[in-house]
Scaffold this active site. Structure first.
Site, PDB file in Angstrom:
ATOM      1  N   GLY A  12     -18.251   4.558  15.788  1.00  0.00           N
ATOM      2  CA  GLY A  12     -16.873   4.544  16.287  1.00  0.00           C
ATOM      3  C   GLY A  12     -15.954   3.568  15.578  1.00  0.00           C
ATOM      4  CG  ASN A  14     -13.139   6.280  10.756  1.00  0.00           C
ATOM      5  OD1 ASN A  14     -12.161   6.112  10.025  1.00  0.00           O
ATOM      6  ND2 ASN A  14     -14.373   6.407  10.282  1.00  0.00           N
ATOM      7  CG  LEU A  84     -22.440  13.607  14.289  1.00  0.00           C
ATOM      8  CD1 LEU A  84     -23.831  13.016  14.150  1.00  0.00           C
ATOM      9  CD2 LEU A  84     -21.755  13.659  12.933  1.00  0.00           C
ATOM     10  CG  HIS A 103     -16.478  16.002   5.426  1.00  0.00           C
ATOM     11  ND1 HIS A 103     -17.495  16.314   6.298  1.00  0.00           N
ATOM     12  CD2 HIS A 103     -17.016  16.037   4.182  1.00  0.00           C
ATOM     13  CE1 HIS A 103     -18.600  16.552   5.605  1.00  0.00           C
ATOM     14  NE2 HIS A 103     -18.341  16.387   4.326  1.00  0.00           N
ATOM     15  CG  ASP A 144     -17.441  19.837   7.342  1.00  0.00           C
ATOM     16  OD1 ASP A 144     -16.873  19.124   8.186  1.00  0.00           O
ATOM     17  OD2 ASP A 144     -18.647  19.717   7.047  1.00  0.00           O
TER      18      ASP A 144
HETATM   19  C1  GAR Z   1     -17.301   8.524   9.028  1.00  0.00           C
HETATM   20  O1  GAR Z   1     -17.579   8.175   7.698  1.00  0.00           O
HETATM   21  C2  GAR Z   1     -16.823   9.968   9.099  1.00  0.00           C
HETATM   22  O2  GAR Z   1     -16.135  10.390   7.963  1.00  0.00           O
HETATM   23  C3  GAR Z   1     -18.134  10.705   9.202  1.00  0.00           C
HETATM   24  O3  GAR Z   1     -18.933   9.922  10.042  1.00  0.00           O
HETATM   25  C4  GAR Z   1     -18.587   8.551   9.850  1.00  0.00           C
HETATM   26  C5  GAR Z   1     -18.399   7.939  11.228  1.00  0.00           C
HETATM   27  O4  GAR Z   1     -18.254   6.553  11.149  1.00  0.00           O
HETATM   28  N1  GAR Z   1     -17.938  12.043   9.721  1.00  0.00           N
HETATM   29  C6  GAR Z   1     -18.706  13.061   9.397  1.00  0.00           C
HETATM   30  O5  GAR Z   1     -19.665  12.956   8.642  1.00  0.00           O
HETATM   31  C7  GAR Z   1     -18.312  14.394  10.024  1.00  0.00           C
HETATM   32  N2  GAR Z   1     -18.930  15.484   9.320  1.00  0.00           N
HETATM   33  P1  GAR Z   1     -17.693   5.748  12.401  1.00  0.00           P
HETATM   34  O6  GAR Z   1     -18.486   6.225  13.627  1.00  0.00           O
HETATM   35  O7  GAR Z   1     -17.967   4.311  12.088  1.00  0.00           O
HETATM   36  O8  GAR Z   1     -16.245   6.060  12.527  1.00  0.00           O
END
Ligand code: GAR
Length: 189
Positions: A12, A14, A84, A103, A144
């Site tokens: 989390g 982001n 996910l 992504h 995606d």
């Molecule tokens: C991020 O890098 C995002 O781009 C990726 O998961 C990570 C989550 O990080 N998303 C995917 O791979 C979706 N297909 P976070 O939980 O620290 O934000």
């Protein structure tokens, strides 16, 4: 002021960055974070930020109208930040161009089922790519696949580990994701 609901499955970071960003603007506010993973670190982050974080199950998401009814009532925009699960078409149909995903690669490369988080960075390392990046896109009923809103690249050195690649990608995500969300919202006004 528009209302944003974030979906997150893991750390989390982001989600945290987006919540903080929208505390400083009048464009929108993050009202809730929803997570399919009750052990996700995003719950701790939300507690610190005093943002509501709720757990939901696959049944609530896909087989009942519980989540879609809540979204229809309480969200103007839905942000997928490290989420996910595939979003069911009843939700994508109800929010055309209002669901935005990030992504961690340059789509259409390294996208699709199973391509998330470290899996992406490991595949990029294995294939000796010299660059990677981020893709911010609208969400449709396929993984995606929705229209691309924004991409940014970063270079990879031969000795970068998958973890180092992940760090470079996260850095781009933190800089661009909140800004692009705000830009989309303002352009729709
Ligand atoms: C991020 O890098 C995002 O781009 C990726 O998961 C990570 C989550 O990080 N998303 C995917 O791979 C979706 N297909 P976070 O939980 O620290 O934000």
């Amino acid at each position: 002021m528009k209302r944003i609901i974030i979906f997150a499955s893991g750390s989390g970071s982001n989600a945290e960055n987006i919540i903080k960003y929208f505390k400083t603007t009048k464009t929108a506010i993050v009202t809730h974070v929803l997570s399919n993973n009750e052990h996700a670190k995003v719950f701790e982050r939300c507690k610190q930020l005093k943002t509501k974080c709720l757990h939901f199950t696959k049944i609530q998401f896909s087989q009942t109208n519980e989540i879609i009814n809540m979204l229809k009532k309480e969200a103007d925009y839905i942000i997928l930040a490290g989420f996910l699960w595939k979003v069911p078409s009843k939700i994508t149909d109800a929010f055309p161009n209002k669901i935005i995903n990030i992504h961690p690669a340059l789509l259409p490369k390294y996208g699709g089922k199973g391509m998330y988080g470290m899996n992406v960075h490991k595949a990029i390392k294995e294939n000796k790519e010299v660059e990677t990046g981020i893709t911010i896109h609208f969400v449709n009923e396929k993984y995606d696949d929705g229209a691309i809103i924004f991409q940014e690249k970063t270079s990879i050195s031969a000795d970068d580990s998958p973890e180092m690649i992940a760090k470079k990608v996260h850095k781009l995500e933190y800089v661009h994701f909140p800004n692009i969300i705000e830009k989309v919202i303002l352009e729709n006004e």
